[in-house]
Design an enzyme around this catalytic site. Sequence first.
Site, PDB file in Angstrom:
ATOM      1  N   ARG A   1      95.402 -39.812  37.565  1.00 24.04           N
ATOM      2  CA  ARG A   1      94.531 -39.483  38.624  1.00 24.04           C
ATOM      3  C   ARG A   1      93.467 -39.663  37.978  1.00 24.04           C
ATOM      4  NH1 ARG A   1      95.496 -34.378  42.513  1.00 24.04           N
ATOM      5  NH2 ARG A   1      94.768 -33.302  40.489  1.00 24.04           N
TER       6      ARG A   1
ATOM      7  N   LYS B   1      88.461 -37.340  41.749  1.00 27.03           N
ATOM      8  CA  LYS B   1      88.514 -35.695  41.683  1.00 27.03           C
ATOM      9  C   LYS B   1      87.206 -35.578  40.933  1.00 27.03           C
ATOM     10  CE  LYS B   1      91.420 -31.843  40.698  1.00 27.03           C
ATOM     11  NZ  LYS B   1      90.889 -31.005  41.743  1.00 27.03           N
TER      12      LYS B   1
ATOM     13  N   GLU C   1      92.607 -30.881  54.350  1.00 24.81           N
ATOM     14  CA  GLU C   1      93.231 -30.246  53.607  1.00 24.81           C
ATOM     15  C   GLU C   1      92.357 -28.650  53.604  1.00 24.81           C
ATOM     16  OE1 GLU C   1      92.815 -31.740  49.502  1.00 24.81           O
ATOM     17  OE2 GLU C   1      90.709 -32.556  50.201  1.00 24.81           O
TER      18      GLU C   1
HETATM   19  N1  PMP Z   1      92.633 -30.674  47.339  1.00 21.21           N
HETATM   20  C1  PMP Z   1      91.672 -30.431  46.577  1.00 21.21           C
HETATM   21  C2  PMP Z   1      90.240 -30.403  47.100  1.00 21.21           C
HETATM   22  C3  PMP Z   1      91.796 -29.906  45.125  1.00 21.21           C
HETATM   23  O1  PMP Z   1      90.631 -29.537  44.712  1.00 21.21           O
HETATM   24  C4  PMP Z   1      93.171 -29.619  44.780  1.00 21.21           C
HETATM   25  C5  PMP Z   1      93.171 -29.017  43.363  1.00 21.21           C
HETATM   26  N2  PMP Z   1      93.249 -29.820  42.338  1.00 21.21           N
HETATM   27  C6  PMP Z   1      94.289 -29.946  45.559  1.00 21.21           C
HETATM   28  C7  PMP Z   1      93.980 -30.379  46.707  1.00 21.21           C
HETATM   29  C8  PMP Z   1      95.880 -29.836  45.298  1.00 21.21           C
HETATM   30  O2  PMP Z   1      95.977 -30.802  44.081  1.00 21.21           O
HETATM   31  P1  PMP Z   1      96.815 -30.212  42.951  1.00 21.21           P
HETATM   32  O3  PMP Z   1      98.177 -30.089  43.483  1.00 21.21           O
HETATM   33  O4  PMP Z   1      96.918 -31.488  42.189  1.00 21.21           O
HETATM   34  O5  PMP Z   1      96.371 -29.185  42.143  1.00 21.21           O
END
Ligand code: PMP
Length: 301
Positions: free
Chosen positions: A53, A152, A185
Amino acid sequence: MSDQWIFLNGEFVRKEDAKISVYDHGFLYGDGIFEGIRVYNGNIFRMKEHMDRLYESGRSILLNMPYSQKELTELVIKTVEKNGLRDAYIRLVVSRGPGDLGLDPYKCPNANVVIIVEPLAIFPKQLYETGIDIVTVPTRRNRPDVLSPKVKSLNYLNNILVKIEAHLANVSEALMLNDQGYVAEGSADNVFIYKKGKLLTPPGYIGALEGITRNAIIDIAKELGYDVAEEPFTRHDVYTAEEVFLTGTAAEVIAVVKVDGRVIGDGVPGEHTSHLLKQFRKKVIEEGEKVNLPDENLHVS
Ligand code: PMP
C-alpha cells in the site's frame, strides 16, 4: 534521554535527536505518505500488504522512494529489533523531503524516511466491552477522483475535520459519507454493518481506504462462512443494522452501539462483532513477519 531509537534517513538516532527540516514538504504541504503497522508478539502483521500500500501510494503521487520495497521492509524489521519491542505500533513516513517554499516537488530531490516504533497505546479495554457511540458528520469524504482515499497521504485534513466534528458532538469517532451520501468510513477506520445474515463494508470506490484490518476481517468472515460483501450502503442501513463495528490497525475491531442517537441492536457489542474480534486476535498472533528479538520479556521503552 529516551531509550527509543528512530530510523531517520539511513541511521538510528535517539528520539530527541530525530529532527527534519522545516522546509520539508511533508511539513509545509502534507506532501508525503505513511503507514501505521502493528507488531503482535514479535510478528509484524500483514507487513507485505502495508508495504504494498505504501509503494502504491508512492507510485500514485510520483514520490521517489529512496529504498526498494525489500530494503525498506528490512529497515522496518531492524527498527523493531533495535527497539526490542514484541508488541508495538510502527509509524513509517516517507515525505517529499526538503525543497523551497514553492509547491514544486521536483525541487525536493531527497525524500525523508522516518520509522518510529512505539509501545502500543492500547485502546481502553472497557470500550471493547461497552462499544462506542458515534455520529455522522457534514464533512464529506474526499472524492476518489480528486484526492484518492487509496493514497495514504500525509494530507489528513479531511479526516481531521471529521475528528473535530466528532469532538464537537461529544463522541470519539464519526462516520463520513461520500459526495453521494453513501457511508464511506470513519476518520481513521473502516466500517462494517451486519444485517439479516449479511456482513457489508463499503467498496474502495465509495471513498474508503482499503484498510489492512478491513481486508483481514473480510478474509476471516469468509473463512467462517459469513455472507460478506463490499457494497455501498446509506445511513439508513447503518441505523437499522443489527451490528455495526469499526476496524483499524490501532482499534482492531470495535463495536458501535449508537449512531446519531439511534441505538444499534441491543445497545451492546453484538455476537458477530465479538466473534470476529476474537478470531482476529487469534490470527494476529499466529501469522506475520517474524522479528528477531533476543528475550521474550525485553521491553526497552
Ligand atoms: N481509513 C482511514 C482513513 C485510516 O487512516 C485508517 C488507518 N490506517 C483506516 C481506514 C484503517 O486502515 P488499517 O486497517 O490499514 O489500519
